[in-house]
Motif scaffolding. Sequence first.
Motif, PDB file in Angstrom:
ATOM      1  N   SER A  70       0.835  -1.202   0.000  1.00 21.31           N
ATOM      2  CA  SER A  70       0.000   0.000   0.000  1.00 21.31           C
ATOM      3  C   SER A  70       0.871   1.253   0.000  1.00 21.31           C
ATOM      4  CB  SER A  70      -0.908  -0.006   1.233  1.00 21.31           C
ATOM      5  OG  SER A  70      -1.690   1.158   1.276  1.00 21.31           O
ATOM      6  N   GLY A  71       0.584   2.162  -0.918  1.00 19.63           N
ATOM      7  CA  GLY A  71       1.350   3.396  -1.004  1.00 19.63           C
ATOM      8  C   GLY A  71       2.629   3.285  -1.801  1.00 19.63           C
TER       9      GLY A  71
ATOM     10  N   SER B 225      -4.783  10.239  -0.061  1.00 18.79           N
ATOM     11  CA  SER B 225      -4.312  11.259   0.871  1.00 18.79           C
ATOM     12  C   SER B 225      -2.788  11.315   0.899  1.00 18.79           C
ATOM     13  CB  SER B 225      -4.853  10.976   2.279  1.00 18.79           C
ATOM     14  OG  SER B 225      -4.400   9.720   2.731  1.00 18.79           O
ATOM     15  N   GLY B 226      -2.276  12.478   1.238  1.00 15.79           N
ATOM     16  CA  GLY B 226      -0.832  12.640   1.351  1.00 15.79           C
ATOM     17  C   GLY B 226      -0.157  12.846   0.008  1.00 15.79           C
TER      18      GLY B 226
ATOM     19  N   HIS C 261       2.630  12.064  -2.962  1.00 18.15           N
ATOM     20  CA  HIS C 261       3.244  10.895  -3.575  1.00 18.15           C
ATOM     21  C   HIS C 261       3.834  11.307  -4.927  1.00 18.15           C
ATOM     22  CE1 HIS C 261      -0.155  10.404  -6.365  1.00 18.15           C
ATOM     23  NE2 HIS C 261      -0.941  10.629  -5.333  1.00 18.15           N
ATOM     24  N   PRO C 262       4.668  10.472  -5.533  1.00 18.32           N
ATOM     25  CA  PRO C 262       5.372  10.880  -6.754  1.00 18.32           C
ATOM     26  C   PRO C 262       4.495  11.013  -7.991  1.00 18.32           C
ATOM     27  CG  PRO C 262       6.477   9.030  -5.668  1.00 18.32           C
ATOM     28  CD  PRO C 262       5.145   9.169  -5.037  1.00 18.32           C
ATOM     29  N   TYR C 263       3.233  10.579  -7.923  1.00 16.20           N
ATOM     30  CA  TYR C 263       2.392  10.566  -9.116  1.00 16.20           C
ATOM     31  C   TYR C 263       1.237  11.571  -9.026  1.00 16.20           C
ATOM     32  CZ  TYR C 263       4.959   6.238  -9.709  1.00 16.20           C
ATOM     33  OH  TYR C 263       5.967   5.314  -9.826  1.00 16.20           O
ATOM     34  N   GLN C 264       1.401  12.600  -8.229  1.00 12.84           N
ATOM     35  CA  GLN C 264       0.305  13.543  -8.030  1.00 12.84           C
ATOM     36  C   GLN C 264      -0.102  14.248  -9.326  1.00 12.84           C
ATOM     37  OE1 GLN C 264       2.278  15.405  -4.445  1.00 12.84           O
ATOM     38  NE2 GLN C 264       0.170  15.478  -3.726  1.00 12.84           N
ATOM     39  N   ALA C 265       0.877  14.600 -10.142  1.00 10.75           N
ATOM     40  CA  ALA C 265       0.554  15.298 -11.387  1.00 10.75           C
ATOM     41  C   ALA C 265      -0.247  14.395 -12.327  1.00 10.75           C
ATOM     42  CB  ALA C 265       1.832  15.776 -12.074  1.00 10.75           C
ATOM     43  N   SER C 266       0.170  13.142 -12.463  1.00  9.50           N
ATOM     44  CA  SER C 266      -0.550  12.238 -13.359  1.00  9.50           C
ATOM     45  C   SER C 266      -1.914  11.865 -12.785  1.00  9.50           C
ATOM     46  CB  SER C 266       0.284  10.983 -13.636  1.00  9.50           C
ATOM     47  OG  SER C 266       0.604  10.309 -12.449  1.00  9.50           O
ATOM     48  N   TYR C 267      -2.045  11.844 -11.476  1.00 11.25           N
ATOM     49  CA  TYR C 267      -3.353  11.616 -10.864  1.00 11.25           C
ATOM     50  C   TYR C 267      -4.297  12.779 -11.174  1.00 11.25           C
ATOM     51  CZ  TYR C 267      -2.853   7.382  -8.003  1.00 11.25           C
ATOM     52  OH  TYR C 267      -2.750   6.090  -7.573  1.00 11.25           O
ATOM     53  N   ALA C 268      -3.776  14.013 -11.075  1.00  9.15           N
ATOM     54  CA  ALA C 268      -4.592  15.185 -11.394  1.00  9.15           C
ATOM     55  C   ALA C 268      -5.005  15.159 -12.863  1.00  9.15           C
ATOM     56  CB  ALA C 268      -3.823  16.464 -11.067  1.00  9.15           C
ATOM     57  N   LEU C 269      -4.092  14.752 -13.739  1.00 10.30           N
ATOM     58  CA  LEU C 269      -4.413  14.648 -15.159  1.00 10.30           C
ATOM     59  C   LEU C 269      -5.515  13.609 -15.386  1.00 10.30           C
ATOM     60  CD1 LEU C 269      -3.766  15.308 -18.142  1.00 10.30           C
ATOM     61  CD2 LEU C 269      -2.099  13.451 -18.062  1.00 10.30           C
ATOM     62  N   ALA C 270      -5.393  12.453 -14.735  1.00  9.22           N
ATOM     63  CA  ALA C 270      -6.418  11.417 -14.881  1.00  9.22           C
ATOM     64  C   ALA C 270      -7.770  11.919 -14.385  1.00  9.22           C
ATOM     65  CB  ALA C 270      -5.998  10.169 -14.117  1.00  9.22           C
ATOM     66  N   ARG C 271      -7.754  12.636 -13.275  1.00 10.71           N
ATOM     67  CA  ARG C 271      -9.006  13.207 -12.758  1.00 10.71           C
ATOM     68  C   ARG C 271      -9.616  14.167 -13.789  1.00 10.71           C
ATOM     69  NH1 ARG C 271     -11.554  13.966  -7.936  1.00 10.71           N
ATOM     70  NH2 ARG C 271      -9.957  12.754  -6.869  1.00 10.71           N
ATOM     71  N   GLY C 272      -8.768  15.000 -14.395  1.00  9.40           N
ATOM     72  CA  GLY C 272      -9.259  15.923 -15.412  1.00  9.40           C
ATOM     73  C   GLY C 272      -9.871  15.201 -16.593  1.00  9.40           C
ATOM     74  N   ASP C 273      -9.228  14.143 -17.049  1.00  9.99           N
ATOM     75  CA  ASP C 273      -9.749  13.382 -18.185  1.00  9.99           C
ATOM     76  C   ASP C 273     -11.102  12.754 -17.859  1.00  9.99           C
ATOM     77  OD1 ASP C 273      -7.503  14.008 -19.634  1.00  9.99           O
ATOM     78  OD2 ASP C 273      -6.515  12.076 -19.322  1.00  9.99           O
ATOM     79  N   ILE C 274     -11.219  12.222 -16.649  1.00  8.13           N
ATOM     80  CA  ILE C 274     -12.478  11.578 -16.253  1.00  8.13           C
ATOM     81  C   ILE C 274     -13.589  12.619 -16.140  1.00  8.13           C
ATOM     82  CG2 ILE C 274     -13.624  10.349 -14.361  1.00  8.13           C
ATOM     83  CD1 ILE C 274     -10.869   8.964 -13.878  1.00  8.13           C
TER      84      ILE C 274
END
Length: 234
Positions: free
Chosen positions: A127-128, A159-160, A162-175
């Motif tokens: 996890s994480g 939460s917190g 992590h190294p993939y925050q930018a790609s997570y934000a991009l995925a959120r935008g796409d969704i």
Amino acid sequence: METYRSEEEQVEALKRWWDENGRSTVIGIALALVGVFGWQGWQEYSQGQRDAASDIYQQLLQAAGGAAQSPAQQGVAERLAQRLKDEYAGSTYAQFAGLQLARLAVADGDLEQAESELRAVLADASSGGDVALVARQRLARVVAARGETDAALALLDVSGSHPYQASYALARGDILFGEGRRADALGAYQLARQLESESPGQLNLASLERKLARLSPVSPEAPEPAPTAAEVEQ
């Protein structure tokens, strides 16, 4: 004579000590040696296992790279991935194999299989850790493609830092964009750009800028460009 008597006493004392403690000492030494050589043997075995799994994974990557052009190569990739999962279950290489199987399933349009593979990876990965974070993001995209937007967004809510925050934000935008929530998508893309500027190397900036331009306010004289299918899928 005194020296001789003293030496005799020392020998007798040694004999008594040996009678009392010799057997346990020998057993202790034997156990220690077994432990040392057993540990060395286990280390050598483990290294051999890692090397073998690494070789199979390299073959898998090579086959997966040609899977789009060759059904035969895709079959090879799938067999190698399954072999890693079967023979090296619980290892990181087995988790990598699951990620590759999910990618191949998405390319085939089998989102159900892709979701199953990614959930299995997520269950096994720490996890994480990096593997878990990558699997979670890919799972979110697959779940969204299956029409479960809320579940997909929940997967991206980690939460917190992590190294993939930018790609997570991009995925959120796409969704969000896929759901027609343009203002929310714009905010997510802007956050992705900010996070990418703070920790470069995660995103294709040219693609991100096109998405931002598509959603940013434009003058009436400048028509909004229609999104391409490739851009929506990124």
